[in-house]
Design a protein around this motif. Structure first.
Motif, PDB file in Angstrom:
ATOM      1  N   ASN A 194       0.826  -1.204   0.000  1.00 60.54           N
ATOM      2  CA  ASN A 194       0.000   0.000   0.000  1.00 60.54           C
ATOM      3  C   ASN A 194       0.860   1.254   0.000  1.00 60.54           C
ATOM      4  O   ASN A 194       2.087   1.201   0.000  1.00 60.54           O
ATOM      5  N   THR A 195       0.165   2.402   0.019  1.00 61.75           N
ATOM      6  CA  THR A 195       0.873   3.688  -0.041  1.00 61.75           C
ATOM      7  C   THR A 195       1.810   3.866   1.140  1.00 61.75           C
ATOM      8  O   THR A 195       2.910   4.419   0.995  1.00 61.75           O
ATOM      9  N   PHE A 234       5.083   2.118   0.420  1.00 61.43           N
ATOM     10  CA  PHE A 234       5.906   2.817  -0.568  1.00 61.43           C
ATOM     11  C   PHE A 234       6.470   4.121   0.004  1.00 61.43           C
ATOM     12  O   PHE A 234       7.588   4.513  -0.318  1.00 61.43           O
ATOM     13  N   ILE A 260      10.091  -0.820  -7.105  1.00 61.27           N
ATOM     14  CA  ILE A 260       8.973   0.133  -7.181  1.00 61.27           C
ATOM     15  C   ILE A 260       8.354  -0.028  -8.561  1.00 61.27           C
ATOM     16  O   ILE A 260       8.952   0.337  -9.564  1.00 61.27           O
ATOM     17  N   GLY A 288       3.064   0.949  -7.935  1.00 60.24           N
ATOM     18  CA  GLY A 288       3.576   1.571  -6.719  1.00 60.24           C
ATOM     19  C   GLY A 288       3.799   3.060  -6.885  1.00 60.24           C
ATOM     20  O   GLY A 288       3.520   3.851  -5.984  1.00 60.24           O
ATOM     21  N   GLN A 326       0.477   4.702  -6.670  1.00 65.29           N
ATOM     22  CA  GLN A 326      -0.018   4.754  -5.299  1.00 65.29           C
ATOM     23  C   GLN A 326       0.698   5.823  -4.476  1.00 65.29           C
ATOM     24  O   GLN A 326       0.133   6.372  -3.529  1.00 65.29           O
ATOM     25  N   SER A 327       1.952   6.110  -4.840  1.00 66.95           N
ATOM     26  CA  SER A 327       2.736   7.087  -4.091  1.00 66.95           C
ATOM     27  C   SER A 327       2.452   8.512  -4.530  1.00 66.95           C
ATOM     28  O   SER A 327       2.974   9.465  -3.935  1.00 66.95           O
TER      29      SER A 327
END
Length: 431
Positions: free
Chosen positions: A12-13, A16, A58, A62, A65-66
């Motif tokens: 999840n965020t 990351f 990453i 990812g 999500q970041s």
């Protein structure tokens, strides 16, 4: 066995965000071994190796999500940059506005006609040229902090970078009607959408700036809450901008300008962000390294090289020439122009806006601009370091080897008491 995680594991965020911080701190640490190497380069190298281009730790998912974390980091940096625009000072110093307007016009013309030489012309070249006006506040603020730089060149470069981003956003909005027209959008959309972006984002920044100023005044006896007020106001601004489909980059910049212009005494405009502010720089540049577009650099290398050459010449000669005419020394004039070369946050935001509204046109624009951003983010920090050392401004070279912050040039074993001075915005006149 429902209590066990399913394969493949989903991250999840939060994971990351932690990974960007952890790996970036390691990259910054190894960059300390070379005194000439900015820690930004260490952050980006780690991101590039961990990103989709090399190891793939990453992934593209990812990175997506970041994105919200990066938006907040950029917003805080743009808020910080907005604090360097004092409207009262600008009213007294018209020359800096004239320099910025002249340099921006020269940059637009140089990039537009340069791209025409390699077959990129018309509306695509116009959009790219407006984005080329922008400069990176993150690189300048971080490098100036790392060198503990202060003086006329540093202060003037901060103001010019901020004005560059304001002009770039307005110029981009000015060409949007032509893009809508090419897409055969109704007249109401052609006129209304750009006005909504500029006026709406400005109004949001103005409203949040007024709210922050009012809250700071009412709670001025409780200094411990000021940092929370600032970060809360910036995050609310980003959230509101996303909800109302406004610019999450321009609104925080206006927020900083409003706060700086409204305050008469030291409240939130002079707040000390402290070492925690470094976290956002690490996240931003590790993300930038992981998001490097190597394929686009290869595919569009002639246009990218022309973009870089024309933009660099226009900014260096435009700012340097104007500064010489206004009485600056050749060293100050030349170094100021070099500090405007890095380009990142606002450029990426404007490319994303173009891609979401006009996918076909945005593909070419995004490929050229993002490739140029990747190269400028790589070579920009070392250039900024050299420029500040050349400028004649006051530097604390020991700051490159002090500190316990991840972005500072720390040496293992050095005590925390030798940490560099926290990042401070320019002093408020009359405060």
């Amino acid at each position: 066995m429902d209590f066990l995680p399913t394969w493949p594991f989903s991250v999840n965020t939060l994971f990351f965000f932690g990974f960007l911080l952890f790996s970036g701190a390691l990259g910054g640490y190894f960059a300390h071994r070379w005194r000439w190497l900015p820690s930004i380069t260490g952050f980006m190298v780690v991101g590039f190796v961990a990103g989709p281009n090399v190891l793939g730790v990453i992934s593209e998912v990812g990175l997506a999500q970041s994105r919200i974390v990066v938006d907040v980091a950029l917003a805080l940096i743009l808020y910080r940059l907005g604090l360097s625009i004092d409207t009262k000072r600008i009213k007294q110093d018209h020359q800096v506005v004239l320099v910025s307007l002249a340099e921006s016009a020269l940059t637009f013309a140089a990039v537009y006609f340069g791209l025409g030489l390699v077959g990129v012309s018309g509306l695509a070249a116009a959009v790219i040229s407006t984005i080329a006006i922008s400069s990176s506040p993150a690189v300048l603020i971080h490098v100036a902090h790392e060198l503990d730089a202060s003086g006329p060149v540093t202060e003037r470069a901060m103001l010019l970078v901020a004005l560059n981003n304001v002009i770039a956003f307005i110029a981009f909005a000015a060409v949007l009607p032509a893009l809508y027209g090419e897409a055969q959008a109704p007249l109401a959309v052609m006129v209304g959408a750009p006005l909504y972006q500029v006026l709406g984002s400005g109004a949001l920044g103005l409203a949040m700036g007024g709210l922050l100023h009012l809250a700071a005044r009412k709670t001025k006896v409780a200094e411990q809450y000021r940092l929370a007020l600032v970060i809360g106001a910036v995050m609310m601004t980003v959230g509101a901008a996303l909800a109302f489909k406004l610019s999450a980059l321009f609104a925080p910049l206006v927020l900083g300008m409003v706060v700086r212009s409204m305050e008469r005494a030291k409240l939130v405009a002079s707040i000390n962000f402290g070492p925690a502010f470094e976290l956002f720089f690490i996240v931003l540049f590790v993300y930038a390294g992981a998001n490097l577009h190597v394929a686009e650099i290869v595919d569009y290398w002639p246009a990218v090289l022309v973009f870089l050459g024309a933009r660099a010449a226009a900014k260096w000669l435009g700012v340097g020439g104007a500064a010489l005419l206004l009485g600056a020394s050749p060293r100050q004039a030349g170094s100021t122009g070099l500090l405007l070369l890095p380009m990142a946050g606002l450029a990426i935001g404007l490319v994303n806006t173009t891609l979401s509204l006009f996918p076909e046109k945005g593909a070419v624009i995004g490929s050229i601009v993002l490739a140029a951003v990747a190269l400028l983010e790589t070579v920009g920090p070392p250039i900024a370091v050299r420029a500040l050392r050349w400028s004649g401004d006051k530097l604390n070279e020991n700051g490159m080897e002090r500190g316990n912050g991840a972005g500072a040039k720390s040496v293992p074993g050095k005590p925390a008491s030798e940490a560099p001075a926290p990042l401070q915005p320019p002093a408020v006149p009359g405060a």
